[in-house]
Design a protein around this motif. Structure first.
Motif, PDB file in Angstrom:
ATOM      1  N   PHE A 170      86.592  78.144 -85.219  1.00 28.99           N
ATOM      2  CA  PHE A 170      88.625  76.608 -84.201  1.00 28.99           C
ATOM      3  C   PHE A 170      87.244  75.700 -83.761  1.00 28.99           C
ATOM      4  CE2 PHE A 170      86.969  78.129 -80.463  1.00 28.99           C
ATOM      5  CZ  PHE A 170      86.788  80.218 -81.179  1.00 28.99           C
ATOM      6  N   GLY A 171      85.910  75.259 -84.503  1.00 30.90           N
ATOM      7  CA  GLY A 171      84.631  74.390 -83.418  1.00 30.90           C
ATOM      8  C   GLY A 171      85.406  73.389 -83.926  1.00 30.90           C
ATOM      9  N   PRO A 172      85.669  72.666 -85.371  1.00 33.89           N
ATOM     10  CA  PRO A 172      85.752  71.366 -85.449  1.00 33.89           C
ATOM     11  C   PRO A 172      87.342  70.616 -84.882  1.00 33.89           C
ATOM     12  CG  PRO A 172      85.296  72.695 -87.609  1.00 33.89           C
ATOM     13  CD  PRO A 172      85.428  73.645 -86.073  1.00 33.89           C
ATOM     14  N   LEU A 173      87.715  71.873 -85.059  1.00 33.40           N
ATOM     15  CA  LEU A 173      89.520  71.399 -84.550  1.00 33.40           C
ATOM     16  C   LEU A 173      89.220  71.027 -82.293  1.00 33.40           C
ATOM     17  CD1 LEU A 173      92.759  71.493 -84.054  1.00 33.40           C
ATOM     18  CD2 LEU A 173      92.732  74.065 -83.645  1.00 33.40           C
ATOM     19  N   VAL A 174      88.628  71.940 -82.032  1.00 33.11           N
ATOM     20  CA  VAL A 174      87.809  71.730 -80.799  1.00 33.11           C
ATOM     21  C   VAL A 174      87.630  69.990 -80.773  1.00 33.11           C
ATOM     22  CG1 VAL A 174      86.764  72.362 -78.748  1.00 33.11           C
ATOM     23  CG2 VAL A 174      88.174  73.976 -80.303  1.00 33.11           C
ATOM     24  N   GLU A 175      87.039  70.079 -81.305  1.00 38.98           N
ATOM     25  CA  GLU A 175      85.784  68.862 -81.240  1.00 38.98           C
ATOM     26  C   GLU A 175      86.564  67.740 -81.497  1.00 38.98           C
ATOM     27  OE1 GLU A 175      82.062  69.047 -83.601  1.00 38.98           O
ATOM     28  OE2 GLU A 175      81.668  70.812 -82.986  1.00 38.98           O
ATOM     29  N   TYR A 176      87.554  67.949 -82.205  1.00 38.60           N
ATOM     30  CA  TYR A 176      87.912  66.305 -83.053  1.00 38.60           C
ATOM     31  C   TYR A 176      88.948  66.115 -82.027  1.00 38.60           C
ATOM     32  CZ  TYR A 176      91.293  63.860 -85.529  1.00 38.60           C
ATOM     33  OH  TYR A 176      92.395  62.716 -85.632  1.00 38.60           O
ATOM     34  N   ALA A 177      89.375  67.466 -81.574  1.00 36.33           N
ATOM     35  CA  ALA A 177      90.367  66.789 -79.944  1.00 36.33           C
ATOM     36  C   ALA A 177      89.958  66.473 -79.068  1.00 36.33           C
ATOM     37  CB  ALA A 177      91.730  68.751 -79.522  1.00 36.33           C
ATOM     38  N   GLN A 178      88.828  66.720 -78.401  1.00 39.33           N
ATOM     39  CA  GLN A 178      88.206  66.037 -77.654  1.00 39.33           C
ATOM     40  C   GLN A 178      87.854  64.668 -77.571  1.00 39.33           C
ATOM     41  OE1 GLN A 178      84.992  69.150 -76.991  1.00 39.33           O
ATOM     42  NE2 GLN A 178      85.973  70.706 -75.513  1.00 39.33           N
ATOM     43  N   ALA A 179      87.412  64.461 -78.807  1.00 43.58           N
ATOM     44  CA  ALA A 179      86.898  63.761 -79.177  1.00 43.58           C
ATOM     45  C   ALA A 179      88.423  62.406 -79.281  1.00 43.58           C
ATOM     46  CB  ALA A 179      86.793  63.010 -80.504  1.00 43.58           C
ATOM     47  N   SER A 180      89.561  63.003 -79.092  1.00 42.84           N
ATOM     48  CA  SER A 180      90.641  62.291 -79.870  1.00 42.84           C
ATOM     49  C   SER A 180      91.517  61.711 -78.253  1.00 42.84           C
ATOM     50  CB  SER A 180      92.327  62.842 -80.256  1.00 42.84           C
ATOM     51  OG  SER A 180      91.525  62.954 -81.627  1.00 42.84           O
ATOM     52  N   LEU A 181      90.871  61.914 -77.275  1.00 39.61           N
ATOM     53  CA  LEU A 181      91.618  61.975 -75.873  1.00 39.61           C
ATOM     54  C   LEU A 181      90.868  60.646 -75.022  1.00 39.61           C
ATOM     55  CD1 LEU A 181      90.555  65.157 -74.107  1.00 39.61           C
ATOM     56  CD2 LEU A 181      92.571  64.420 -75.017  1.00 39.61           C
ATOM     57  N   VAL A 182      90.471  59.361 -76.155  1.00 37.71           N
ATOM     58  CA  VAL A 182      90.350  57.837 -76.089  1.00 37.71           C
ATOM     59  C   VAL A 182      91.895  57.572 -75.908  1.00 37.71           C
ATOM     60  CG1 VAL A 182      89.092  56.293 -75.563  1.00 37.71           C
ATOM     61  CG2 VAL A 182      88.091  58.039 -76.576  1.00 37.71           C
ATOM     62  N   MET A 183      92.152  56.869 -74.534  1.00 36.68           N
ATOM     63  CA  MET A 183      93.391  55.614 -74.665  1.00 36.68           C
ATOM     64  C   MET A 183      93.253  54.763 -74.740  1.00 36.68           C
ATOM     65  SD  MET A 183      96.421  58.368 -72.909  1.00 36.68           S
ATOM     66  CE  MET A 183      95.941  60.046 -72.545  1.00 36.68           C
ATOM     67  N   PHE A 184      93.566  53.493 -75.057  1.00 35.43           N
ATOM     68  CA  PHE A 184      93.220  51.832 -74.939  1.00 35.43           C
ATOM     69  C   PHE A 184      93.685  51.731 -73.474  1.00 35.43           C
ATOM     70  CE2 PHE A 184      94.611  47.553 -73.627  1.00 35.43           C
ATOM     71  CZ  PHE A 184      93.728  47.157 -74.615  1.00 35.43           C
ATOM     72  N   GLY A 185      92.177  51.089 -72.744  1.00 35.73           N
ATOM     73  CA  GLY A 185      92.712  50.908 -71.153  1.00 35.73           C
ATOM     74  C   GLY A 185      91.926  51.790 -70.273  1.00 35.73           C
ATOM     75  N   ILE A 186      91.470  52.705 -70.763  1.00 35.89           N
ATOM     76  CA  ILE A 186      90.953  53.930 -69.628  1.00 35.89           C
ATOM     77  C   ILE A 186      89.027  54.116 -70.169  1.00 35.89           C
ATOM     78  CG2 ILE A 186      90.504  56.123 -68.849  1.00 35.89           C
ATOM     79  CD1 ILE A 186      93.640  56.422 -68.859  1.00 35.89           C
ATOM     80  N   GLN A 187      88.884  54.089 -69.089  1.00 35.13           N
ATOM     81  CA  GLN A 187      87.392  54.123 -70.184  1.00 35.13           C
ATOM     82  C   GLN A 187      86.945  55.417 -70.485  1.00 35.13           C
ATOM     83  OE1 GLN A 187      87.971  51.251 -68.134  1.00 35.13           O
ATOM     84  NE2 GLN A 187      87.496  49.900 -70.234  1.00 35.13           N
TER      85      GLN A 187
END
Lengths: 102, 499
Positions: free
Chosen positions: B482-499
């Motif tokens: 599940f390594g790649p899935l976890v990494e992708y999910a963690q990289a996908s947390l960026v929402m516009f307007g939040i640093q």
């Protein structure tokens, strides 16, 4: 005009909304239930317009246009579904629409 | 202004592709003959084109388009992939469903509505304006009202549809009331403006709490959280199985995406510093996450306890999906990026295991015409492949290693423990134990009871096996790798307007 302030509109809107919710919960005829839903949406429109006038900001009134359009679409679909159901059961009484429970 | 619009249109390509597909399917339905599967293949083609555009978006960074109406960022792209995958699979399911393909029903409209539903959910994942939230919720809801009642000559289908409309209309009315209060309190309708107004001015906390409770009514209805869940079992039981499966995964994903964006962006207090890595703060004295914690506990407990009594598998899976919404809400409660990542991971896992369970129910219902638990007697001997596949899906839904469901729960509980929500972890773990009971009831019927004398093995074609494997392999694979899935999910947390 001087006598009517923002809170009067908001109170009226809250009362209408409550009437709508109570109607949905207590009425047994599906069509009347839909009328009560319309009442809820219109009370929201009232409060949006009141806020919009109070804040001097037209966004609220634009929201109202969208709400009215969506309400019309929803009513159209809702009535079509009532007709489909009526063809199956010959009733629009919600108490008799109960083949699925728990 | 014009520049902004041109820029926005470029970033709206996936939605445009879906809208074009929808129109083409509607027109096509008028010209082609009844028994054609052309519409389904065209819908699949439209989804592939959309996937191509979403892939392009994945590398375009964080954007907000149409004057803060929609956000196109990694977070929305992640959910778009989940939704696309499930609508692709649902169209494949629909091609094989006897329930839909019997009789003289026209299916062109059915596929065009699935595309419209997908479009609505795409907009939900990015909605960053209260008006856009309302419109996208309504687009999804209205399409799903019609789809739930699509087999309209069946009594339970039209009943499901009516109940859905009534609950849906009431909760969107409540959400609108919340929207009007938020607008009145802050004078803004986009979530960034709301956040700014909350940071600057002093807002009546009581009114803000009532407004957000009303907003939760709208979100809660979409994700079927208690006490807004009443429609779920009836609609899931009455609707065609394909639609039930679709609603249980994609519609829930879109609802979660919108809810997480709304709460995180509007109620984030940027002035609070020195927090642990990845944690964030909400406004002083305004603890909306306590409200969600209570809803989460109610949702999973009720879902699991009522599921025990169900004999209809569709209804059982409906309650199990309510319980899963409760588990996922725990991830939102923690107020940390770790929690959100856990929800994202859970959704990918949930996509495969839940669709798999529904697909198996559909294959069995195609053959036996029944969704009752009695129809599963001895299934493990009559048709070993289906029996074993169902076993793996159900074990994964319970969260037993080495299946994917275990990884999903592991990350959720880890995020809760790091956020010091120990009591919630205990309740979540107890709930998983309760859920084992009703999943094992199905297993017992499949393997420990002898089949009726008349029962024949279930025939299935090459296409059935292929789809089953497409769902089965990730369910096992994600449990061990599940390594790649976890990494992708963690990289996908960026929402516009939040640093």
């Amino acid at each position: 005009m001087t006598g009517i302030a923002l809170h009067h509109y908001l109170a009226l809107s809250a009362i209408l909304f409550t009437i709508g919710v109570v109607g949905v919960l207590t009425r047994r005829n599906a069509i009347i239930v839909f009328m009560c839903v319309e009442l809820m949406l219109n009370s929201v429109n009232l409060s949006l317009v009141a806020f919009s006038a109070y804040l001097g900001n037209p966004t609220g009134q634009i929201l109202v246009f969208f709400v009215m359009t969506v309400a019309a679409a929803e009513a159209a679909v809702g009535l079509a579904i009532i007709i489909a159901l009526f063809r199956n059961k010959q009733t629009v009484n919600i108490d008799e629409i109960n083949i699925m429970k728990w | 202004m014009l520049e902004q619009i041109v820029h926005s249109v470029k970033l709206l390509q996936p939605e445009t592709a879906l809208a074009v597909t929808f129109c083409v399917l509607l027109v096509l339905d008028l010209v082609v003959r009844r028994k054609s599967n052309l519409a389904a293949w065209l819908a699949l083609l439209g989804l592939v084109v959309t996937a191509f555009f979403v892939l392009q978006q994945a590398s375009s960074g964080q954007n907000s388009i149409f004057f803060n109406m929609l956000a196109v960022d990694s977070f929305s792209v992640f959910f778009k992939f989940v939704i696309l995958a499930s609508s692709f699979l649902i169209i494949l399911f629909s091609l094989q469903s006897d329930e839909l393909n019997s009789g003289t029903r026209r299916l062109g409209e059915y596929y065009s509505l699935i595309i419209a539903l997908t479009l609505g959910m795409f907009l939900m994942t990015g909605a960053s304006n209260l008006l856009m939230m309302y419109l996208s919720i309504e687009l999804t809801s209205i399409s799903s009202y019609i789809l739930a009642g699509y087999t309209k000559e069946a009594e339970d289908s039209s009943e499901a549809s009516l109940k859905y409309v009534i609950y849906g209309a009431v909760s969107s009315g409540m959400m609108l009331y919340g929207i009007s209060m938020l607008y009145g309190l802050t004078g803004a309708v986009d979530i960034y403006g709301i956040n700014r107004a909350l940071t600057e001015g002093d807002i009546n906390l009581m009114a803000l709490m009532i407004a957000s409770i009303l907003m939760v009514a709208g979100f809660g209805y979409k994700i079927s959280a208690v006490p807004f869940h009443f429609w779920t079992p009836d609609v899931y039981e009455g609707a065609p199985i394909t639609i039930t499966a679709f609603l249980s995964v994609a519609s829930k994903a879109a609802g979660f995406a919108m809810m997480m964006r709304f709460f995180k962006v509007s109620f984030l207090d940027p002035t609070v510093g020195n927090l642990a890595m990845g944690a964030w703060a909400s406004f002083q004295g305004f603890e909306w996450n306590q409200l969600l914690a209570a809803i989460s506990v109610l949702t999973m407990t009720l879902g699991n306890l009522v599921a025990i009594w169900q004999n209809n598998l569709k209804r059982l899976l409906a309650y199990s999906s309510i319980a899963h919404a409760g588990y996922m809400l725990m991830g939102v409660v923690v107020l940390s990026n770790e929690g959100l990542a856990a929800v994202l991971i859970y959704f990918v896992v949930y996509l495969f295991m839940n669709l798999g369970a529904f697909y198996t129910v559909m294959i069995v219902a195609n053959k036996t015409g029944s969704e009752d638990i009695e129809a599963y007697k001895g299934l493990g001997y009559r048709t070993p492949l289906i029996g074993v596949a169902m076993t793996i899906f159900l074990l994964s839904l319970t969260g037993i290693p080495p299946t994917a469901g275990f990884v999903g729960k592991l990350y959720l509980f880890a995020a809760l423990i790091n956020g010091k929500w120990f009591w919630l972890v205990v309740i979540g773990a107890l709930n998983s134990v309760v859920s084992l009971y009703y999943y094992v009831r199905i297993l017992r019927n499949m393997f420990l009871k002898t089949p009726e004398r008349s029962a024949e093995p279930i025939q299935f074609s090459f296409a059935h096996v292929t789809i089953l494997l497409v769902l089965l392999i990730p369910t096992i694979l994600l449990g061990v790798y599940f390594g790649p899935l976890v990494e992708y999910a963690q990289a996908s947390l960026v929402m516009f307007g939040i640093q």
